[in-house]
Design an enzyme around this catalytic site. Structure first.
Site, PDB file in Angstrom:
ATOM      1  N   CYS A   1      43.096  45.475  44.886  1.00 30.60           N
ATOM      2  CA  CYS A   1      44.024  44.367  45.162  1.00 30.60           C
ATOM      3  C   CYS A   1      44.050  43.390  43.982  1.00 30.60           C
ATOM      4  O   CYS A   1      45.128  42.962  43.537  1.00 30.60           O
ATOM      5  CB  CYS A   1      43.598  43.606  46.415  1.00 30.60           C
ATOM      6  SG  CYS A   1      43.498  44.586  47.915  1.00 30.60           S
ATOM      7  N   ARG A   2      42.871  43.060  43.496  1.00 26.87           N
ATOM      8  CA  ARG A   2      42.769  42.105  42.386  1.00 26.87           C
ATOM      9  C   ARG A   2      43.395  42.688  41.119  1.00 26.87           C
ATOM     10  O   ARG A   2      43.992  41.958  40.316  1.00 26.87           O
ATOM     11  CB  ARG A   2      41.305  41.740  42.138  1.00 26.87           C
ATOM     12  CG  ARG A   2      40.570  41.176  43.359  1.00 26.87           C
ATOM     13  CD  ARG A   2      41.123  39.818  43.793  1.00 26.87           C
ATOM     14  NE  ARG A   2      40.918  38.813  42.789  1.00 26.87           N
ATOM     15  CZ  ARG A   2      39.807  38.089  42.654  1.00 26.87           C
ATOM     16  NH1 ARG A   2      38.785  38.287  43.484  1.00 26.87           N
ATOM     17  NH2 ARG A   2      39.717  37.163  41.713  1.00 26.87           N
TER      18      ARG A   2
END
Length: 390
Positions: A289-290
């Site tokens: 996600c990051r």
């Protein structure tokens, strides 16, 4: 892509035990082991985890039990006789096997299954089981794809921190992985088509769908399976889950919800009606996600004046609010963020049948889902299609 993952368990509810349980027997021989060495067998029946043990005499041991249909199982050899709990603690410290672990994953099913290994369980051969035979065939077919995936993951791991923070680099890697995912899907479709009577085809169908299955893609393949396979507990559960997933598929009206933002103020999805909204599921602890966030930031900054916005839903937990807020600041996520801080039990994630992150849904001004799972270059391409070049 590191291994063959069957995601089917991720999006079907706990299996009922409507079918009659059938007996199974495992006859095993691992070298010439004797006490204190002990064998353990762990598997799951319905919603119950079962762990059995057996003494070993001159390498031979036996297990027996009942299963309504094939179940994934793991055979462990505890050479020092420390007991199952301590063995797992010592040999699977991070959830995955250490170098000292001696374990074999296979399927238990009705009938007699033979396991033979010259010196270890992990190198043992399983015979006498149709499901395990089919599993071997599928593993062989997928090996070229998995070998390519391992090389690609090594390339990604070797990248510099600057590269990993680069949207262009991540887009390029995403494109390469997508090619491999398409290759994998082609292999799985061919296997299922050639083996409609195999329970393994039902499991392969879960991998074909991945962690966010598309009912329009999965349902026709499911319907091509033999009737007796469709009517297994797992088949019935999968069919039921496909009905749920249709409610958040492309073309459906996005279910409304209300959740608190970073300041504790309630925010509803319906309050964004009239805009294009990217409903983005993520979490501060989620590495992929990051890594994807730079793409979302780029898209938001480019199209935020074109009637487009992002609504983030975090799957952080109740002890992770500070990490959530820090990640928002560090990654430059300037759009609205909400969360109930209930981890995977996040009510919005459950409403949208989210079983993996990052995951997103693109919603049009009328509230209808027009695309989903847009990552990297796919997100840019879809927004370009909607808004044109800026």
């Amino acid at each position: 892509m590191k291994k063959i993952f069957f995601y089917i368990a991720a999006f079907v509810p706990a299996l009922s035990m409507a079918q009659t349980a059938q007996p199974f027997t495992i006859d095993a021989k691992i070298g010439k082991l004797n006490t204190p060495a002990k064998a353990f067998l762990a598997y799951r029946v319905g919603g119950t985890n079962i762990t059995d043990s057996a003494t070993i005499s001159n390498g031979a041991f036996k297990f027996s039990g009942t299963v309504a249909e094939p179940a994934n199982a793991t055979l462990f050899i505890d050479y020092k006789g420390v007991g199952f709990a301590k063995y797992v603690q010592q040999n699977f410290p991070d959830g995955g096997p250490s170098k000292t672990a001696d374990a074999l994953t296979f399927f238990v099913e009705k009938g007699t299954i033979n396991i033979a290994g010259a010196d270890s369980a992990k190198k043992a051969v399983v015979t006498g089981s149709p499901v395990n035979d089919d599993n071997k065939k599928l593993i062989t077919l997928l090996k070229p794809v998995n070998d390519k995936a391992q090389k690609l993951m090594a390339e990604n791991k070797a990248a510099t921190d600057v590269q990993k923070q680069s949207a262009d680099f991540q887009n390029a890697m995403q494109a390469k992985f997508k090619v491999l995912q398409d290759e994998q899907k082609n292999v799985l479709r061919a296997f299922i088509k050639a083996n409609p009577n195999s329970y393994m085809s039902l499991l392969a169908l879960g991998s074909l769908g991945g962690p966010s299955p598309n009912p329009a893609e999965i349902e026709p393949v499911f319907n091509s399976l033999a009737q007796n396979i469709q009517e297994t507990n797992l088949g019935k559960s999968l069919k039921s889950s496909l009905t749920v997933l249709k409610g958040v598929s492309v073309g459906s009206i996005a279910p409304d919800f209300t959740q608190a933002d970073v300041d504790g103020k309630d925010v509803s999805l319906s309050s964004f009606k009239g805009k294009y909204v990217l409903l983005d599921f993520w979490a501060s602890w989620c590495g992929p996600c990051r890594m994807e966030n730079p793409n979302v930031v780029k898209a938001y900054n480019k199209y935020k004046d074109k009637n487009f916005t992002v609504l983030g839903v975090s799957l952080d937990n109740e002890n992770g609010k500070s990490a959530w807020l820090a990640a928002i600041k560090k990654d430059g996520l300037t759009w609205t963020q909400v969360s109930d801080l209930r981890y995977w039990n996040n009510e919005v994630a459950q409403l949208y049948a989210v079983q993996s992150i990052p995951q997103n849904f693109l919603i049009d001004p009328t509230g209808r889902i027009i695309a989903r799972d847009l990552r990297g270059a796919d997100l840019e391409a879809k927004l370009l299609e909607l808004f044109g070049k800026i």
